[in-house]
Scaffold this active site. Sequence first.
Site, mmCIF file in Angstrom:
data_model
loop_
_atom_site.group_PDB
_atom_site.id
_atom_site.type_symbol
_atom_site.label_atom_id
_atom_site.label_comp_id
_atom_site.label_asym_id
_atom_site.label_seq_id
_atom_site.Cartn_x
_atom_site.Cartn_y
_atom_site.Cartn_z
ATOM 1 N N THR A 119 -2.237 -3.208 -5.448
ATOM 2 C CA THR A 119 -1.846 -2.324 -6.557
ATOM 3 C C THR A 119 -2.988 -2.152 -7.549
ATOM 4 O O THR A 119 -3.323 -1.031 -7.944
ATOM 5 C CB THR A 119 -0.620 -2.907 -7.296
ATOM 6 O OG1 THR A 119 0.445 -3.082 -6.364
ATOM 7 C CG2 THR A 119 -0.177 -1.984 -8.409
ATOM 8 N N THR A 120 -3.613 -3.270 -7.951
ATOM 9 C CA THR A 120 -4.712 -3.225 -8.920
ATOM 10 C C THR A 120 -5.924 -2.518 -8.339
ATOM 11 O O THR A 120 -6.739 -1.964 -9.084
ATOM 12 C CB THR A 120 -5.076 -4.657 -9.369
ATOM 13 O OG1 THR A 120 -3.877 -5.340 -9.761
ATOM 14 C CG2 THR A 120 -6.041 -4.649 -10.537
ATOM 15 N N TYR A 142 9.686 3.950 -3.601
ATOM 16 C CA TYR A 142 10.312 5.261 -3.689
ATOM 17 C C TYR A 142 11.553 5.405 -2.808
ATOM 18 O O TYR A 142 12.557 5.974 -3.224
ATOM 19 C CB TYR A 142 9.315 6.389 -3.350
ATOM 20 C CG TYR A 142 9.871 7.772 -3.620
ATOM 21 C CD1 TYR A 142 9.910 8.282 -4.913
ATOM 22 C CD2 TYR A 142 10.375 8.550 -2.593
ATOM 23 C CE1 TYR A 142 10.444 9.530 -5.174
ATOM 24 C CE2 TYR A 142 10.907 9.806 -2.840
ATOM 25 C CZ TYR A 142 10.946 10.292 -4.127
ATOM 26 O OH TYR A 142 11.485 11.518 -4.381
ATOM 27 N N TYR A 200 5.237 -8.953 -0.501
ATOM 28 C CA TYR A 200 4.895 -8.661 -1.890
ATOM 29 C C TYR A 200 6.075 -7.950 -2.543
ATOM 30 O O TYR A 200 6.426 -6.844 -2.160
ATOM 31 C CB TYR A 200 3.623 -7.803 -1.925
ATOM 32 C CG TYR A 200 3.158 -7.334 -3.285
ATOM 33 C CD1 TYR A 200 3.620 -7.894 -4.475
ATOM 34 C CD2 TYR A 200 2.215 -6.315 -3.376
ATOM 35 C CE1 TYR A 200 3.169 -7.448 -5.705
ATOM 36 C CE2 TYR A 200 1.753 -5.871 -4.603
ATOM 37 C CZ TYR A 200 2.239 -6.440 -5.768
ATOM 38 O OH TYR A 200 1.794 -5.993 -6.981
ATOM 39 N N ARG A 225 7.604 -1.685 -9.911
ATOM 40 C CA ARG A 225 6.744 -0.605 -9.432
ATOM 41 C C ARG A 225 7.283 0.075 -8.190
ATOM 42 O O ARG A 225 6.901 1.202 -7.892
ATOM 43 C CB ARG A 225 5.324 -1.128 -9.172
ATOM 44 C CG ARG A 225 4.645 -1.642 -10.429
ATOM 45 C CD ARG A 225 3.140 -1.735 -10.293
ATOM 46 N NE ARG A 225 2.517 -0.431 -10.329
ATOM 47 C CZ ARG A 225 1.387 -0.169 -10.987
ATOM 48 N NH1 ARG A 225 0.769 -1.108 -11.671
ATOM 49 N NH2 ARG A 225 0.856 1.041 -10.954
ATOM 50 N N LYS A 284 4.224 -13.042 -2.381
ATOM 51 C CA LYS A 284 3.749 -12.811 -3.743
ATOM 52 C C LYS A 284 4.956 -12.309 -4.520
ATOM 53 O O LYS A 284 5.435 -11.208 -4.302
ATOM 54 C CB LYS A 284 2.623 -11.774 -3.771
ATOM 55 C CG LYS A 284 2.175 -11.409 -5.185
ATOM 56 C CD LYS A 284 1.164 -10.272 -5.197
ATOM 57 C CE LYS A 284 0.803 -9.864 -6.620
ATOM 58 N NZ LYS A 284 -0.135 -8.716 -6.659
ATOM 59 N N ILE A 316 -1.842 -14.376 -7.635
ATOM 60 C CA ILE A 316 -2.692 -13.216 -7.380
ATOM 61 C C ILE A 316 -2.790 -12.507 -8.717
ATOM 62 O O ILE A 316 -1.833 -11.915 -9.197
ATOM 63 C CB ILE A 316 -2.116 -12.320 -6.274
ATOM 64 C CG1 ILE A 316 -2.140 -13.087 -4.945
ATOM 65 C CG2 ILE A 316 -2.921 -11.021 -6.153
ATOM 66 C CD1 ILE A 316 -1.552 -12.319 -3.766
#
Length: 304
Positions: free
Chosen positions: A44-45, A107, A133, A138, A161, A203
């Site tokens: 994501t980052t 989504y 994850y 998000r 995660k 993380i």
Amino acid sequence: MLKGSIVALITPMDEKGKICQKSLKKLINYHIKNGTSAIVSVGTTGESATLNQEEHSNVVMITLDLADGRIPIIAGTGSNATAEGISLTKRFEKSGIIACLTVTPYYNKPTQTGLYQHFKAISESSELPQILYNVPTRTGCDLLPKTVTKLAKLKNIIGIKEATGDLSRIHLIKQFVKNDFIFISGDDTTALDFMQLGGNGVISVTANIAAKEMTELCNLALKKDFYNARIINQRLMILHKILFNEPNPIPVKWAAKKIGLISSDTLRLPMTPLSPYTQMILTKILKDIGLYPNNMQEKYIKKK
């Protein structure tokens, strides 16, 4: 086992939005010097949502090449389409990455059955170790503990995660999985508490600009020296929080440029530059905790 401070690495870009290999090399060297235990590439980052599949794969492979075996690399391979997740995962077979980090499908809002089938299909498509994850804020869906324990029985799903910030999750999952199942926090603000409850590490977004501090914090926590770990964490707490004052990775990318780790804080739309107000606050925080000015970081950076 994967443990300690694992950085969710930003993807540096030049002013035109192209991947900046020079800055990427600098970042990798910075993390190796400061003891970061592993790198997550294009999570994501790392702006996975705005890179196409070819770019995504290239960034991971370039990161592997620049790391040159000096630090383990985990590839972000998540997608909201199971077929695309499989495709990304298979691209990295025999590449040298140590695991895949696979986010819940965003989504679509799948059911728990859909989530199980999604991760099972990806797991069965490859021999690469898979780290689940879960980040509902998000993705719009939540991978519940019961589903995690079911997935943990699959041979190459090795850990999770957990980025909900809900510390009860570690108890709800841990009692039903094998002892070697890996628990990694995905939330810097609660990561120390997560490790105190039995987690293996974090993380981290904060590690992008405070790698040494996050390494020390995690090392102390894993040695069960929570008193001294908490001293470091209290100093960093204001940074943990401000880095999410606007959508990640907007603040951390701006901060990385501010302290001289990357040459540009370019983002791709729909991500937009950091607001002047948050710039002002973040600058003060960087000064207060000793991460600014630029030359304070240079001592940690060496050429490959």
